[in-house]
Design a protein around this motif. Structure first.
Motif, PDB file in Angstrom:
ATOM      1  N   GLY A  31       0.803  -1.216   0.000  1.00  0.00           N
ATOM      2  CA  GLY A  31       0.000   0.000   0.000  1.00  0.00           C
ATOM      3  C   GLY A  31       0.836   1.267   0.000  1.00  0.00           C
ATOM      4  N   LYS A  32       0.170   2.361  -0.387  1.00  0.00           N
ATOM      5  CA  LYS A  32       0.859   3.637  -0.561  1.00  0.00           C
ATOM      6  C   LYS A  32       1.413   4.213   0.737  1.00  0.00           C
ATOM      7  CE  LYS A  32      -2.499   5.716  -2.604  1.00  0.00           C
ATOM      8  NZ  LYS A  32      -3.389   6.636  -3.329  1.00  0.00           N
ATOM      9  N   VAL A  33       0.652   4.149   1.810  1.00  0.00           N
ATOM     10  CA  VAL A  33       1.125   4.742   3.063  1.00  0.00           C
ATOM     11  C   VAL A  33       2.352   3.993   3.572  1.00  0.00           C
ATOM     12  CG1 VAL A  33       0.541   5.206   5.475  1.00  0.00           C
ATOM     13  CG2 VAL A  33      -1.119   5.708   3.672  1.00  0.00           C
ATOM     14  N   SER A  34       2.274   2.673   3.606  1.00  0.00           N
ATOM     15  CA  SER A  34       3.419   1.878   4.068  1.00  0.00           C
ATOM     16  C   SER A  34       4.652   2.152   3.218  1.00  0.00           C
ATOM     17  CB  SER A  34       3.085   0.388   4.025  1.00  0.00           C
ATOM     18  OG  SER A  34       2.074   0.082   4.950  1.00  0.00           O
ATOM     19  N   THR A 109      -1.084   3.818  -9.717  1.00  0.00           N
ATOM     20  CA  THR A 109      -0.924   3.299  -8.360  1.00  0.00           C
ATOM     21  C   THR A 109      -2.130   3.699  -7.532  1.00  0.00           C
ATOM     22  OG1 THR A 109       1.482   3.442  -8.445  1.00  0.00           O
ATOM     23  CG2 THR A 109       0.477   3.402  -6.263  1.00  0.00           C
ATOM     24  N   GLY A 110      -2.613   2.755  -6.734  1.00  0.00           N
ATOM     25  CA  GLY A 110      -3.698   3.034  -5.816  1.00  0.00           C
ATOM     26  C   GLY A 110      -3.756   1.981  -4.730  1.00  0.00           C
ATOM     27  N   ASP A 111      -4.502   2.272  -3.693  1.00  0.00           N
ATOM     28  CA  ASP A 111      -4.632   1.317  -2.601  1.00  0.00           C
ATOM     29  C   ASP A 111      -5.687   0.256  -2.873  1.00  0.00           C
ATOM     30  OD1 ASP A 111      -2.635   2.030  -0.749  1.00  0.00           O
ATOM     31  OD2 ASP A 111      -3.784   3.789  -0.161  1.00  0.00           O
ATOM     32  N   LEU A 112      -6.307   0.331  -4.007  1.00  0.00           N
ATOM     33  CA  LEU A 112      -7.304  -0.657  -4.413  1.00  0.00           C
ATOM     34  C   LEU A 112      -6.616  -1.830  -5.098  1.00  0.00           C
ATOM     35  CD1 LEU A 112     -10.328  -1.387  -4.955  1.00  0.00           C
ATOM     36  CD2 LEU A 112     -10.087  -0.154  -7.106  1.00  0.00           C
ATOM     37  N   PHE A 113      -6.815  -3.055  -4.596  1.00  0.00           N
ATOM     38  CA  PHE A 113      -6.312  -4.264  -5.259  1.00  0.00           C
ATOM     39  C   PHE A 113      -7.262  -4.539  -6.412  1.00  0.00           C
ATOM     40  CE2 PHE A 113      -5.933  -8.838  -5.933  1.00  0.00           C
ATOM     41  CZ  PHE A 113      -4.560  -9.012  -5.920  1.00  0.00           C
ATOM     42  N   VAL A 114      -6.818  -4.296  -7.639  1.00  0.00           N
ATOM     43  CA  VAL A 114      -7.696  -4.377  -8.806  1.00  0.00           C
ATOM     44  C   VAL A 114      -7.840  -5.834  -9.246  1.00  0.00           C
ATOM     45  CG1 VAL A 114      -8.096  -3.624 -11.171  1.00  0.00           C
ATOM     46  CG2 VAL A 114      -7.086  -2.044  -9.517  1.00  0.00           C
ATOM     47  N   SER A 115      -9.062  -6.351  -9.085  1.00  0.00           N
ATOM     48  CA  SER A 115      -9.371  -7.722  -9.506  1.00  0.00           C
ATOM     49  C   SER A 115     -10.704  -7.775 -10.235  1.00  0.00           C
ATOM     50  CB  SER A 115      -9.388  -8.665  -8.292  1.00  0.00           C
ATOM     51  OG  SER A 115     -10.375  -8.264  -7.368  1.00  0.00           O
ATOM     52  N   ASP A 116     -11.205  -6.612 -10.623  1.00  0.00           N
ATOM     53  CA  ASP A 116     -12.484  -6.499 -11.313  1.00  0.00           C
ATOM     54  C   ASP A 116     -12.248  -5.942 -12.712  1.00  0.00           C
ATOM     55  OD1 ASP A 116     -14.847  -4.395 -11.973  1.00  0.00           O
ATOM     56  OD2 ASP A 116     -15.667  -6.147 -10.911  1.00  0.00           O
ATOM     57  N   ALA A 117     -12.722  -6.639 -13.726  1.00  0.00           N
ATOM     58  CA  ALA A 117     -12.496  -6.222 -15.113  1.00  0.00           C
ATOM     59  C   ALA A 117     -13.072  -4.837 -15.401  1.00  0.00           C
ATOM     60  CB  ALA A 117     -13.078  -7.254 -16.080  1.00  0.00           C
ATOM     61  N   GLY A 118     -14.179  -4.474 -14.781  1.00  0.00           N
ATOM     62  CA  GLY A 118     -14.763  -3.150 -14.993  1.00  0.00           C
ATOM     63  C   GLY A 118     -13.861  -2.043 -14.480  1.00  0.00           C
ATOM     64  N   VAL A 119     -13.307  -2.225 -13.289  1.00  0.00           N
ATOM     65  CA  VAL A 119     -12.362  -1.248 -12.734  1.00  0.00           C
ATOM     66  C   VAL A 119     -11.114  -1.193 -13.607  1.00  0.00           C
ATOM     67  CG1 VAL A 119     -10.906  -0.713 -10.736  1.00  0.00           C
ATOM     68  CG2 VAL A 119     -13.240  -1.552 -10.379  1.00  0.00           C
ATOM     69  N   ARG A 120     -10.636  -2.358 -14.024  1.00  0.00           N
ATOM     70  CA  ARG A 120      -9.462  -2.417 -14.905  1.00  0.00           C
ATOM     71  C   ARG A 120      -9.707  -1.597 -16.168  1.00  0.00           C
ATOM     72  NH1 ARG A 120      -9.121  -7.699 -17.703  1.00  0.00           N
ATOM     73  NH2 ARG A 120     -10.770  -6.641 -18.835  1.00  0.00           N
ATOM     74  N   ASP A 121     -10.871  -1.773 -16.791  1.00  0.00           N
ATOM     75  CA  ASP A 121     -11.150  -1.087 -18.053  1.00  0.00           C
ATOM     76  C   ASP A 121     -11.186   0.427 -17.896  1.00  0.00           C
ATOM     77  OD1 ASP A 121     -11.201  -3.589 -19.196  1.00  0.00           O
ATOM     78  OD2 ASP A 121     -13.396  -3.696 -19.318  1.00  0.00           O
ATOM     79  N   VAL A 122     -11.670   0.919 -16.766  1.00  0.00           N
ATOM     80  CA  VAL A 122     -11.657   2.367 -16.509  1.00  0.00           C
ATOM     81  C   VAL A 122     -10.218   2.856 -16.373  1.00  0.00           C
ATOM     82  CG1 VAL A 122     -12.278   4.150 -14.827  1.00  0.00           C
ATOM     83  CG2 VAL A 122     -13.970   2.436 -15.505  1.00  0.00           C
ATOM     84  N   LEU A 129      -0.450  -0.262 -16.717  1.00  0.00           N
ATOM     85  CA  LEU A 129      -0.278  -1.188 -15.606  1.00  0.00           C
ATOM     86  C   LEU A 129      -0.866  -0.596 -14.337  1.00  0.00           C
ATOM     87  CD1 LEU A 129       3.550  -1.748 -16.155  1.00  0.00           C
ATOM     88  CD2 LEU A 129       1.744  -3.288 -16.926  1.00  0.00           C
ATOM     89  N   VAL A 130      -1.099  -1.459 -13.343  1.00  0.00           N
ATOM     90  CA  VAL A 130      -1.576  -0.991 -12.046  1.00  0.00           C
ATOM     91  C   VAL A 130      -0.818  -1.704 -10.939  1.00  0.00           C
ATOM     92  CG1 VAL A 130      -3.495  -2.666 -11.942  1.00  0.00           C
ATOM     93  CG2 VAL A 130      -3.642  -0.524 -10.648  1.00  0.00           C
ATOM     94  N   ASP A 131      -0.482  -0.947  -9.885  1.00  0.00           N
ATOM     95  CA  ASP A 131       0.137  -1.523  -8.698  1.00  0.00           C
ATOM     96  C   ASP A 131      -0.351  -0.774  -7.476  1.00  0.00           C
ATOM     97  OD1 ASP A 131       1.644   0.856  -8.393  1.00  0.00           O
ATOM     98  OD2 ASP A 131       3.506  -0.223  -8.067  1.00  0.00           O
ATOM     99  N   MET A 132       0.259  -1.056  -6.329  1.00  0.00           N
ATOM    100  CA  MET A 132      -0.198  -0.440  -5.086  1.00  0.00           C
ATOM    101  C   MET A 132       0.872   0.382  -4.367  1.00  0.00           C
ATOM    102  SD  MET A 132      -2.632  -3.511  -3.646  1.00  0.00           S
ATOM    103  CE  MET A 132      -3.298  -2.531  -2.294  1.00  0.00           C
ATOM    104  N   GLU A 133       2.084   0.512  -4.943  1.00  0.00           N
ATOM    105  CA  GLU A 133       3.145   1.239  -4.252  1.00  0.00           C
ATOM    106  C   GLU A 133       3.950   2.209  -5.122  1.00  0.00           C
ATOM    107  OE1 GLU A 133       1.980  -2.351  -2.357  1.00  0.00           O
ATOM    108  OE2 GLU A 133       3.192  -2.306  -4.181  1.00  0.00           O
ATOM    109  N   GLY A 134       4.004   2.027  -6.413  1.00  0.00           N
ATOM    110  CA  GLY A 134       4.912   2.772  -7.277  1.00  0.00           C
ATOM    111  C   GLY A 134       4.871   4.280  -7.115  1.00  0.00           C
ATOM    112  N   PHE A 135       3.687   4.871  -7.140  1.00  0.00           N
ATOM    113  CA  PHE A 135       3.582   6.324  -7.013  1.00  0.00           C
ATOM    114  C   PHE A 135       4.155   6.782  -5.678  1.00  0.00           C
ATOM    115  CE2 PHE A 135       1.748  10.336  -5.777  1.00  0.00           C
ATOM    116  CZ  PHE A 135       1.855  11.099  -6.934  1.00  0.00           C
ATOM    117  N   ALA A 136       3.822   6.074  -4.609  1.00  0.00           N
ATOM    118  CA  ALA A 136       4.285   6.461  -3.274  1.00  0.00           C
ATOM    119  C   ALA A 136       5.800   6.396  -3.175  1.00  0.00           C
ATOM    120  CB  ALA A 136       3.639   5.568  -2.217  1.00  0.00           C
TER     121      ALA A 136
END
Length: 183
Positions: A31-34, A109-122, A129-136
């Motif tokens: 996650g981003k804060v950690s 990067t976001g704190d959301l664990f992306v596992s939904d195709a609808g969220v992915r498509d947005v 790509l998507v991850d949970m730490e890179g931006f932070a």
């Protein structure tokens, strides 16, 4: 640059298990804060004029099904902050960072664990790509006066395949270790 001038940052031990032993490794947690707190704390221990190159390694979800393999993003964005709304209120917000030496790809990067195709498509409208730490990691590095590279290996397609992430980490960790060995 020597390997002692590099700080390898990973969210989990599993993603860093194949990092060559001569590198210093910082495990931040997920996650981003950690990630931001761990990187900022680590960089505070270095002299102001002698900061390491921060190399954030880790897995990422592909936002486009044709993406696979290893990426070194040129841009990272903070996808789950309301940047436009905050700016409309008259405040500045960093929600996009450019990174030198990238391959042209964009990491969200976001704190959301992306596992939904609808969220992915947005997200795919803005990023590769998507991850949970890179931006932070990139933000904390920039604020701490350190250069930063992001190195991400695709582990899934940010849909229900992401739920198999634990079984896919080692394959990604091996590729990330190979990239570092060639550094």
């Amino acid at each position: 640059m020597s390997r002692s001038d590099v700080l390898v940052v990973s969210a989990t031990k599993a993603e860093a298990v194949h990092v060559p032993s001569e590198f210093e490794v910082l495990i931040t947690g997920i996650g981003k804060v950690s990630a931001a707190v761990a990187v900022a704390s680590a960089l505070a221990d270095y002299p102001r004029t002698d900061k390491p190159l921060v190399v954030n390694i880790g897995t990422a979800g592909a936002l486009h099904e044709h993406h696979s393999g290893l990426f070194t993003p040129s841009t990272v964005l903070n996808h789950d902050i309301s940047g436009d709304a905050i700016r409309a209120l008259g405040h500045g917000v960093a929600d996009l960072l450019a990174l030198p030496d990238g391959d042209g790809s964009v990491l969200a990067t976001g704190d959301l664990f992306v596992s939904d195709a609808g969220v992915r498509d947005v997200l795919a409208r803005r990023a590769d790509l998507v991850d949970m730490e890179g931006f932070a990691v990139a933000y904390a590095s920039a604020r701490g006066g350190a250069r930063c590279r992001l190195v991400k290996h695709v582990s899934d397609t940010a849909d229900d395949s992401a739920l198999d992430w634990p079984a896919r980490i080692d394959a990604s960790a091996r590729e990330l270790g190979r990239w570092l060995a060639a550094l």
